[in-house]
Scaffold this motif. Structure first.
Motif, mmCIF file in Angstrom:
data_model
loop_
_atom_site.group_PDB
_atom_site.id
_atom_site.type_symbol
_atom_site.label_atom_id
_atom_site.label_comp_id
_atom_site.label_asym_id
_atom_site.label_seq_id
_atom_site.Cartn_x
_atom_site.Cartn_y
_atom_site.Cartn_z
ATOM 1 N N GLY A 266 63.307 -14.115 60.280
ATOM 2 C CA GLY A 266 62.812 -15.331 60.908
ATOM 3 C C GLY A 266 61.355 -15.539 60.570
ATOM 4 O O GLY A 266 60.672 -14.623 60.093
ATOM 5 N N ASN A 267 60.874 -16.750 60.781
ATOM 6 C CA ASN A 267 59.453 -17.015 60.584
ATOM 7 C C ASN A 267 58.629 -16.166 61.544
ATOM 8 O O ASN A 267 59.075 -15.878 62.657
ATOM 9 N N THR A 272 60.119 -16.639 68.943
ATOM 10 C CA THR A 272 61.510 -16.257 68.669
ATOM 11 C C THR A 272 61.947 -15.079 69.537
ATOM 12 O O THR A 272 62.946 -15.182 70.264
ATOM 13 N N GLN A 289 60.069 -23.161 63.791
ATOM 14 C CA GLN A 289 60.612 -23.831 62.614
ATOM 15 C C GLN A 289 61.633 -22.933 61.928
ATOM 16 O O GLN A 289 61.471 -21.720 61.834
ATOM 17 N N SER A 290 62.709 -23.539 61.404
ATOM 18 C CA SER A 290 63.742 -22.774 60.708
ATOM 19 C C SER A 290 63.168 -22.111 59.459
ATOM 20 O O SER A 290 62.303 -22.671 58.780
ATOM 21 N N LEU A 291 63.671 -20.935 59.148
ATOM 22 C CA LEU A 291 63.226 -20.193 57.973
ATOM 23 C C LEU A 291 63.844 -20.786 56.709
ATOM 24 O O LEU A 291 65.064 -20.960 56.626
ATOM 25 N N ASP A 292 63.025 -21.095 55.735
ATOM 26 C CA ASP A 292 63.469 -21.596 54.441
ATOM 27 C C ASP A 292 63.428 -20.440 53.447
ATOM 28 O O ASP A 292 62.376 -20.111 52.897
#
Length: 395
Positions: A266-267, A272, A289-292
């Motif tokens: 995860g970021n 989280t 924010q979602s992990l890219d």
């Protein structure tokens, strides 16, 4: 769920309040507590309207009380350590975010565990200093301990169902504890001799308080987490391996006897693990924010350099010794880090002071809180006297 946030004005406390505010229909902020930052706590009280606010400083509590009176807010203000313990043990509190920095957070964390609360454990020093006592208090009180450190929360998520605090998970072979490496991962020992507190606190991935930032820079933070992992998950030190992972995306891993390795990614955002612990066993929105993974592109891993970062070696030795040694390690570290932040010693003096204190320590069983607190007091006294001699010699 009614929540007490201890250390609410610090980075973990602020992140916790952010998550709680996103779920006002599910959570109530019952208690806010801080050391002395009455101005910040006043702002938080005006927004979250807790039933009780606690400050360690009586003078700061008086100022907070006056500020709330002027604002017309009816939050009750209390002061002192006993008031804090009473609040966390109150039947009006269901969950406690234990985020007071250092050994000062131990009494309130123990009180919450004895009272059978859901304890969101962000204060790693409580486990390092009095781990067996805290684990036993949680078992007897029926408390649930959920770690908030990103690494231990990741391990918690990767462990098998039915995990019991302080007992190894079924089928678990080892734990891989990831470390960012801190701001000096590629810095030579010679260059580290001249680093400043501001440089040590400039973490490349995480936004943290100054004490924990310095711990991250020395890798003592990872050493304390190694001790914490052993106690939380019932692992021998030899089965907890520290792996440097500069991207801070894989927060830790658990390897099983069949060769499978489970990882939590995860970021790097503390909301989280906070959201996980608040919602467990369910999942709730954290605001992260979602992990890219495509943008992240690569994940690197390497062994830590225990020559340039001896604090990690000292912590592993303390984990192996057990007894009162972890408490001495933690106390000496707190004193040395404070001295560094105040400009009294250099960065490389931190592990030197810790090792010198440990060399003088006669290890004892940590069977009672009194023994642990005495070891803590002794170590602080010895470390301060060493630092005083250093200051005199350098004058």
């Amino acid at each position: 769920m009614r929540v007490a946030v201890l250390g609410s004005t610090g980075s973990i406390g602020v992140s916790t309040l952010d998550v709680l505010a996103r779920h006002a229909e599910r959570f109530t902020v019952e208690v806010l507590a801080a050391a002395s930052n009455h101005a910040r706590l006043l702002e938080q009280c005006l927004r979250h309207r807790p039933a009780v606010a606690v400050l360690q400083s009586r003078e700061a509590a008086a100022r907070l009380r006056e500020g709330l009176r002027v604002a017309g807010v009816r939050t009750e203000v209390r002061d002192g350590a006993q008031a804090l313990e009473d609040c966390v043990a109150s039947p009006t509190v269901d969950a406690v975010m234990a985020a007071i920095v250092g050994a000062a957070g131990l009494p309130s964390t123990l009180a919450a565990a004895r009272a059978g609360k859901r304890v969101l454990l962000a204060n790693k020093e409580s486990l390092v200093v009095a781990g067996p006592l805290l684990v036993e208090a949680a078992r007897r009180g029926g408390a649930t301990l959920i770690p908030i450190d990103s690494e231990h929360n990741a391990i918690f998520q990767c462990m098998p169902p039915g995990l019991e605090t302080g007992r190894p998970g079924v089928g678990v072979h080892r734990v891989l504890l990831t470390a960012s490496g801190g701001p000096f991962l590629r810095t030579s020992a010679e260059a580290m001799a001249d680093v400043t507190p501001d440089q040590a606190c400039a973490h490349p991935r995480w936004n943290m308080g100054r004490k924990i930032s310095v711990d991250s820079a020395t890798l003592m933070n990872k050493g304390l987490e190694l001790i914490e992992a052993c106690l939380l998950f019932g692992m021998e030190p030899a089965r907890v391996e520290v792996v440097v992972h500069p991207q801070s995306i894989v927060h830790s891993m658990v390897e099983y006897v069949d060769g499978s390795i489970l990882a939590q990614l995860g970021n790097p955002d503390m909301r989280t693990p906070i959201a996980h612990a608040l919602g467990w066993p369910e999942r709730i929105l954290s605001g992260v924010q979602s992990l890219d993974l495509v943008a992240a592109a690569r994940l690197d891993f390497e062994a830590p350099d225990v020559v340039r970062f001896p604090a990690l070696r000292l912590a592993r030795s303390a984990a192996e010794a057990g007894g009162t040694t972890p408490a001495v390690l933690n106390a000496a570290n707190e004193v040395a880090v404070a001295a560094f932040l105040e400009g009294r010693v250099g960065f490389l003096d931190i592990p030197r002071v810790i090792e010198a204190v440990l060399d003088r320590h006669a290890n004892r069983p940590a069977e009672a809180l009194a023994a642990v607190l005495e070891a803590d007091r002794w170590a602080r006294d010895v470390a301060e006297r060493m630092l005083a001699k250093t200051a005199v010699a350098g004058a």
